[in-house]
Every structure is written in structure tokens, then in C-alpha cells.
Write a protein that holds these residues in place. Structure first.
Motif, PDB file in Angstrom:
ATOM      1  N   PRO A  86       0.858  -1.398   0.069  1.00  0.00           N
ATOM      2  CA  PRO A  86       0.035   0.062   0.037  1.00  0.00           C
ATOM      3  C   PRO A  86       0.867   1.209   0.089  1.00  0.00           C
ATOM      4  CG  PRO A  86       0.227  -1.005   2.132  1.00  0.00           C
ATOM      5  CD  PRO A  86       0.781  -1.890   1.224  1.00  0.00           C
ATOM      6  N   ILE A  87       0.383   2.434  -0.481  1.00  0.00           N
ATOM      7  CA  ILE A  87       0.977   3.347  -0.314  1.00  0.00           C
ATOM      8  C   ILE A  87       0.734   3.858   1.235  1.00  0.00           C
ATOM      9  CG2 ILE A  87       0.673   6.087  -0.648  1.00  0.00           C
ATOM     10  CD1 ILE A  87       1.406   4.227  -3.324  1.00  0.00           C
ATOM     11  N   ARG A  88       1.784   4.220   1.855  1.00  0.00           N
ATOM     12  CA  ARG A  88       1.923   4.609   3.109  1.00  0.00           C
ATOM     13  C   ARG A  88       2.284   6.146   3.438  1.00  0.00           C
ATOM     14  NH1 ARG A  88       5.403  -0.060   3.981  1.00  0.00           N
ATOM     15  NH2 ARG A  88       6.997   1.203   5.240  1.00  0.00           N
ATOM     16  N   ILE A  89       1.584   6.587   4.467  1.00  0.00           N
ATOM     17  CA  ILE A  89       1.872   8.261   4.758  1.00  0.00           C
ATOM     18  C   ILE A  89       1.897   8.276   6.482  1.00  0.00           C
ATOM     19  CG2 ILE A  89       0.964   9.126   2.532  1.00  0.00           C
ATOM     20  CD1 ILE A  89      -1.439   9.858   4.212  1.00  0.00           C
ATOM     21  N   ALA A  90       2.423   9.370   6.559  1.00  0.00           N
ATOM     22  CA  ALA A  90       2.283   9.432   8.333  1.00  0.00           C
ATOM     23  C   ALA A  90       2.035  10.977   8.517  1.00  0.00           C
ATOM     24  CB  ALA A  90       3.700   9.349   9.018  1.00  0.00           C
ATOM     25  N   ILE A  91       1.003  11.349   9.323  1.00  0.00           N
ATOM     26  CA  ILE A  91       0.826  12.730   9.620  1.00  0.00           C
ATOM     27  C   ILE A  91       1.223  12.959  10.936  1.00  0.00           C
ATOM     28  CG2 ILE A  91      -1.284  14.436   9.837  1.00  0.00           C
ATOM     29  CD1 ILE A  91      -1.401  12.773   7.171  1.00  0.00           C
ATOM     30  N   LYS A  92       1.912  14.081  11.025  1.00  0.00           N
ATOM     31  CA  LYS A  92       3.038  14.194  12.000  1.00  0.00           C
ATOM     32  C   LYS A  92       2.261  15.004  13.164  1.00  0.00           C
ATOM     33  CE  LYS A  92       6.513  12.369  10.365  1.00  0.00           C
ATOM     34  NZ  LYS A  92       7.049  10.918  11.149  1.00  0.00           N
ATOM     35  N   SER A  93       1.275  15.634  13.024  1.00  0.00           N
ATOM     36  CA  SER A  93       0.818  16.482  14.224  1.00  0.00           C
ATOM     37  C   SER A  93      -1.149  16.633  14.047  1.00  0.00           C
ATOM     38  CB  SER A  93       1.181  17.829  14.455  1.00  0.00           C
ATOM     39  OG  SER A  93       0.921  18.735  13.197  1.00  0.00           O
ATOM     40  N   GLU A  94      -1.481  16.636  15.137  1.00  0.00           N
ATOM     41  CA  GLU A  94      -2.979  16.909  15.076  1.00  0.00           C
ATOM     42  C   GLU A  94      -3.361  18.145  14.470  1.00  0.00           C
ATOM     43  OE1 GLU A  94      -5.378  14.967  16.169  1.00  0.00           O
ATOM     44  OE2 GLU A  94      -4.335  13.478  16.727  1.00  0.00           O
ATOM     45  N   ALA A  95      -2.436  19.137  14.393  1.00  0.00           N
ATOM     46  CA  ALA A  95      -2.733  20.654  13.842  1.00  0.00           C
ATOM     47  C   ALA A  95      -2.725  20.277  12.183  1.00  0.00           C
ATOM     48  CB  ALA A  95      -1.629  21.373  13.946  1.00  0.00           C
ATOM     49  N   TRP A  96      -1.819  19.602  11.637  1.00  0.00           N
ATOM     50  CA  TRP A  96      -1.722  19.446  10.155  1.00  0.00           C
ATOM     51  C   TRP A  96      -3.030  18.398   9.919  1.00  0.00           C
ATOM     52  CZ3 TRP A  96       0.207  21.980   6.623  1.00  0.00           C
ATOM     53  CH2 TRP A  96       1.502  22.639   6.852  1.00  0.00           C
ATOM     54  N   LEU A  97      -3.301  17.495  10.757  1.00  0.00           N
ATOM     55  CA  LEU A  97      -4.441  16.515  10.325  1.00  0.00           C
ATOM     56  C   LEU A  97      -5.708  17.351  10.353  1.00  0.00           C
ATOM     57  CD1 LEU A  97      -5.776  13.720   9.949  1.00  0.00           C
ATOM     58  CD2 LEU A  97      -5.693  13.618  12.454  1.00  0.00           C
ATOM     59  N   ARG A  98      -5.957  18.498  11.130  1.00  0.00           N
ATOM     60  CA  ARG A  98      -7.085  19.288  11.216  1.00  0.00           C
ATOM     61  C   ARG A  98      -7.126  20.222   9.833  1.00  0.00           C
ATOM     62  NH1 ARG A  98      -5.725  22.004  15.319  1.00  0.00           N
ATOM     63  NH2 ARG A  98      -4.870  23.863  14.272  1.00  0.00           N
ATOM     64  N   ARG A  99      -6.073  20.789   9.709  1.00  0.00           N
ATOM     65  CA  ARG A  99      -5.833  21.638   8.303  1.00  0.00           C
ATOM     66  C   ARG A  99      -6.217  20.879   7.113  1.00  0.00           C
ATOM     67  NH1 ARG A  99      -0.283  24.664   9.255  1.00  0.00           N
ATOM     68  NH2 ARG A  99      -0.813  25.443   7.077  1.00  0.00           N
ATOM     69  N   ILE A 100      -5.731  19.547   7.005  1.00  0.00           N
ATOM     70  CA  ILE A 100      -6.006  18.583   5.852  1.00  0.00           C
ATOM     71  C   ILE A 100      -7.665  18.406   5.709  1.00  0.00           C
ATOM     72  CG2 ILE A 100      -5.740  16.521   4.595  1.00  0.00           C
ATOM     73  CD1 ILE A 100      -2.789  16.851   5.711  1.00  0.00           C
ATOM     74  N   LEU A 101      -8.135  18.200   6.945  1.00  0.00           N
ATOM     75  CA  LEU A 101      -9.557  17.687   6.731  1.00  0.00           C
ATOM     76  C   LEU A 101     -10.499  18.900   6.396  1.00  0.00           C
ATOM     77  CD1 LEU A 101      -9.628  15.410   9.921  1.00  0.00           C
ATOM     78  CD2 LEU A 101     -10.096  14.831   7.377  1.00  0.00           C
ATOM     79  N   LEU A 102      -9.967  20.041   7.067  1.00  0.00           N
ATOM     80  CA  LEU A 102     -10.984  21.248   6.747  1.00  0.00           C
ATOM     81  C   LEU A 102     -11.018  21.878   5.309  1.00  0.00           C
ATOM     82  CD1 LEU A 102     -10.550  23.204  10.184  1.00  0.00           C
ATOM     83  CD2 LEU A 102     -12.588  21.951   9.323  1.00  0.00           C
ATOM     84  N   ASP A 103      -9.536  21.644   4.668  1.00  0.00           N
ATOM     85  CA  ASP A 103      -9.459  22.305   3.329  1.00  0.00           C
ATOM     86  C   ASP A 103      -8.284  21.396   2.683  1.00  0.00           C
ATOM     87  OD1 ASP A 103      -9.509  23.869   1.148  1.00  0.00           O
ATOM     88  OD2 ASP A 103      -8.746  25.641   2.067  1.00  0.00           O
ATOM     89  N   PRO A 104      -8.790  20.264   2.143  1.00  0.00           N
ATOM     90  CA  PRO A 104      -7.834  19.439   1.450  1.00  0.00           C
ATOM     91  C   PRO A 104      -7.195  20.104   0.294  1.00  0.00           C
ATOM     92  CG  PRO A 104      -9.884  18.679   1.301  1.00  0.00           C
ATOM     93  CD  PRO A 104     -10.136  19.768   2.117  1.00  0.00           C
ATOM     94  N   GLU A 105      -7.827  20.538  -0.453  1.00  0.00           N
ATOM     95  CA  GLU A 105      -7.222  21.258  -1.554  1.00  0.00           C
ATOM     96  C   GLU A 105      -6.193  22.100  -1.308  1.00  0.00           C
ATOM     97  OE1 GLU A 105      -9.862  22.103  -5.433  1.00  0.00           O
ATOM     98  OE2 GLU A 105     -10.896  23.072  -3.596  1.00  0.00           O
ATOM     99  N   LEU A 106      -6.199  22.684  -0.380  1.00  0.00           N
ATOM    100  CA  LEU A 106      -4.907  23.804  -0.104  1.00  0.00           C
ATOM    101  C   LEU A 106      -3.999  23.030   0.855  1.00  0.00           C
ATOM    102  CD1 LEU A 106      -3.472  26.388   0.161  1.00  0.00           C
ATOM    103  CD2 LEU A 106      -4.925  27.135   2.049  1.00  0.00           C
ATOM    104  N   GLN A 107      -4.382  22.379   1.995  1.00  0.00           N
ATOM    105  CA  GLN A 107      -3.669  22.001   3.108  1.00  0.00           C
ATOM    106  C   GLN A 107      -2.766  20.498   2.713  1.00  0.00           C
ATOM    107  OE1 GLN A 107      -2.724  23.841   5.351  1.00  0.00           O
ATOM    108  NE2 GLN A 107      -4.202  25.581   4.904  1.00  0.00           N
TER     109      GLN A 107
END
Length: 425
Positions: free
Chosen positions: A40-61
Motif C-alpha cells: 500500500p501507499i504509506r503516509i504519516a501525519i505528524k501532528s493533530e494540527a496538520w490533520l485538522r488543516r487537511i480535513l478542513l481544506d484538503p485542496e490547499l492543506q
């Protein structure tokens, strides 16, 4: 488990149906989404802040996180990762991304307002970051626009040459014609036309780097008597020309300036002249520029829909004589650019830094995917003031023609392949 991790897991579990993605969340927990696969493609999200930003605006974040190291690709290729997100998440229309997208579309006129001074700054942001970067991944002629591929085995250099020949034929050039090249880049098309078609070309650009190199190339090729390059805004031109061509520049004009652009084309084009506008086009209809692209790559840029272009052409008093849609040609171009860029990524990193390499790689990948998924195509619009400005059928684009000069070459796209095969591509 945090709230944002729970939301992410729930959304990914519902959304990922094509492909296989393994995610390591900020607390170290790992989950597998999508169809089972060995690698599989494997990724790691390094912080809750980054996770929140990606979820709220994935096109940008999503792009922001990849650039800044908030999202780390641990296994697999960036192309496959973005294809999974594009296919399963970015295009699913879920409410989490609807508000930012709505606001961007609502206020796009402000973002695309490009008076002369702002247009120059926007161009400098992308094109004046150093010619050495573009030499890394472009062909030797430094063509930074969609090539013309008769098949996927065609080399990038040949495909770019075929593109120039195709455009030259659409212009219906005659020896001695005067040609205006709006957004001439590093001068490749202008030099091609002057050297092989025996015409005089005036190219204009807002990029200092492009202007200097274009003039240097004209001197080196002995074409300075037939090619003039100006560092100026197209809106300041007052001459009249037999032919006008613009390749890959219209994306920088901005919707509020479409009427102004085509009014200027009409004012500069002689009554019996022909214009060829080559631009990336938006297939689904009017929209807004991807926010990550607007912030980091092309500030002030916008990919137009045909429904946005044609009214401005009509109001300018121009006739549309032909519209050709080049499908997937730009996807193949971007694929070739990325392959060349990745092969020399260490040179790009030496010029800039690792963050820049990640940014440029992300730009090339997401751009290719936009064409693969049919969101973008390339429009070639042939315009004139008279119905009889070009031949009545497209046969003249594909049949062999006599050689006009020692530098001219007739591409095998036109001479050796059946017309039906060329038209289908």
C-alpha cells in the motif's frame, strides 16, 4: 483517539474505494484503508494540527503538509498517493471542503484582478526564479507548454516540435508576414517561425529572465533581424500584425480581463489576419483556481472554461473559425517533465532546497492528474475577422507541403500518419 483522528478514520473508511492507503496518525496508530494489497501507499501525519488543516481544506492543506513535512510519504510514489486522494476524496464533494471552495469561487474576481503592475509581479513569481530550473526539466528549446504527441512513445523534443509545426500551419503563414507572439516565453516559438517560415516576429513577455534569454538566443541563431523581443505588457501594443499567436499565456489574463484581452487582439490583428490562442481549458465549467497552485505556483492565474472565453471573443468582433481540443497531450507532457525533474532533483535542490523540490514535484504531479482525470484539456482557438481567412477544411493541417527554407522540417505527424489517426488523438 483524538476527535480529528476519529473524523479522519471515519472519512477515509467511507471514501477510499480505489487503491490502498496506510495512514499513521499523530498518536502512532496505523490504519489501512481501501482494497487489500501487498504494497500500500504509506503516509504519516505528524501532528493533530496538520490533520485538522487537511480535513478542513484538503485542496490547499494537502500540498502545504507535503511541502512542510507535516505529511510524510513513507512508501510509494507521490503520483499514486495524489491519485488516491483525487479519485476518492478531493472530488467527492463532501461538506468539509465545500465552504472554502465556495468562498474561492465567490471572490475569484478579486484574486484574478491583474492590472499591469500586478500582472508583472505575478509573472515574476513563477518565471523569474531562474532559467537554470527550467533547463532541468524542459526540452532544449525550453517549450513550457503542452506538446503534441502522436503516440506515447514520441520523445518530448519531437512532441514539442510537432506542436510548433501544428501551430504554424494553423496560422496560415506567408513569407513576409508580421507575427505577434503574446507571452513569448524564452522565444522558442518565435524563433521557430522566423527561422522556418520566413516571417518577422515580435514577441512580448513580462519576465525579465525570459526576455534576456530570448534575445540572447536570437543573436546566437542569427535571427535578430527577423525577431524582436520586448519586455512589455500586451495591453501597451499599438502595431498591427498579419498573425497573432499566444501559447500558454491566456491562463494568466484573469476572468475580469477577458474582454480587454480580446479587444486588444482585435485591435492588433489586420482585417485579413489570423490569430491562434492556445490555452489550458477547464472542462467541467467555470470554477476557481486550486488554492495551493494560486499560492505557490501561479498567483493570479486561472484556467478558463469555453463558456467564459467565447462571449469575450464575440464582443470583441472576432470570429471563431476553429476550436480543437487536445486531450491528454498535456498529461504526457507533464509526465515527461516530471521524469526529467526527478532525474535531476539533486540539481534543483542545490539551486533552492529540499522544500522547493517537494513543492515542484507536487505541482507537476497534481497538474498531470488534472489532465488524466479530465478536469483540464487544452483549447486551440483559431480566430479571424473574416470567414475566408483560412481554408474551408482542416486538410491543410495534415497534408505534406513544399519545403520553404533550409531550416524547415515537415513533421511525421502530418506526413506519415493517416488523417483519421491524427484527429482521434
Amino acid at each position: 483517539m483524538s476527535l480529528w483522528s476519529a473524523i479522519a478514520r471515519s472519512r477515509l473508511d467511507r471514501s477510499i474505494r480505489k487503491g490502498c492507503l496506510e495512514v499513521t496518525f499523530p498518536n502512532g496508530a496505523t490504519s489501512l484503508f481501501g482494497s487489500y494489497c501487498i504494497s500500500p501507499i504509506r503516509i504519516a501525519i505528524k501532528s493533530e494540527a496538520w490533520l485538522r488543516r487537511i480535513l478542513l481544506d484538503p485542496e490547499l492543506q494537502l500540498g502545504e503538509a507535503y511541502m512542510e513535512g507535516g505529511l510524510v510519504l513513507e512508501a510509494g510514489d507521490l503520483y499514486d498517493l495524489l491519485d488516491i486522494f483525487w479519485t476518492n476524496i478531493l472530488s467527492d464533494g463532501r461538506p468539509s471542503a465545500s465552504l472554502p471552495a465556495f468562498l474561492r469561487k465567490t471572490f475569484r474576481a478579486i484574486a484574478q484582478f491583474n492590472p499591469r503592475a500586478r500582472a508583472a509581479r505575478n509573472v515574476a513569481h513563477h518565471y523569474d526564479i531562474g532559467n537554470d530550473l527550467y533547463r532541468i526539466f524542459l526540452d532544449e528549446d525550453m517549450q513550457y507548454s503542452c506538446a503534441y504527441f502522436p503516440d506515447r512513445e514520441t520523445s518530448l523534443a519531437d512532441a514539442q516540435r510537432f506542436k510548433k509545426e501544428h501551430i504554424a500551419r494553423k496560422l496560415c503563414l506567408k513569407p513576409g508576414d508580421t507575427v505577434l507572439d503574446i507571452g513569448c516565453g524564452w522565444g522558442g516559438l518565435a524563433l521557430h517561425l522566423a527561422g522556418r517560415e520566413n516571417v518577422r516576429v515580435h514577441g512580448v513577455t513580462l519576465s525579465c529572465e525570459q526576455h534576456c534569454l530570448a534575445r540572447e538566443r536570437a543573436d546566437d541563431m542569427g535571427l535578430s533581424d527577423r525577431v524582436e523581443f520586448g519586455l512589455q505588457d500586451y495591453r501597451n501594443l499599438t502595431r498591427h500584425y498579419d498573425r497573432i499567436v499566444s501559447v500558454g499565456m491566456f491562463e494568466h489574463v484573469g476572468v475580469p480581463h477577458y474582454r480587454e484581452y480580446f479587444d486588444q487582439v482585435a485591435a492588433c490583428l489586420k482585417d485579413n489576419g489570423t490569430a491562434l490562442i492556445h490555452t489550458i481549458g477547464r472542462t467541467p465549467g467555470p470554477g476557481a483556481t486550486n488554492p495551493w497552485i494560486a499560492r505557490h505556483i501561479f498567483p493570479g492565474g486561472y484556467i478558463p472554461a469555453l463558456s467564459e472565453i467565447l462571449p469575450a471573443i464575440e464582443k470583441a468582433g472576432l470570429m471563431v473559425l476553429d476550436v480543437e481540443i487536445l486531450r491528454l497531450h498535456y498529461a504526457e507532457t507533464l509526465k515527461a517533465w516530471r521524469s526529467r525533474f526527478r532525474a535531476r532533483a539533486d540539481e534543483a535542490e542545490a539551486l533552492y532546497d529540499e522544500r522547493f523540490v517537494r513543492m515542484w514535484d507536487y505541482y507537476l504531479v497534481c497538474s498531470e492528474l488534472s489532465f488524466r482525470h479530465g478536469v483540464h484539456n487544452v483549447f486551440q482557438l483559431q480566430l479571424a475577422k473574416r470567414q475566408d481567412a483560412v481554408p474551408l477544411t482542416r486538410d491543410y493541417l495534415y497534408r505534406p507541403e513544399p519545403t520553404r527554407g533550409p531550416l524547415r522540417q515537415v513533421s511525421p505527424v502530418h506526413d506519415e500518419r493517416p488523417l483519421a489517426n491524427v484527429q482521434r488523438r
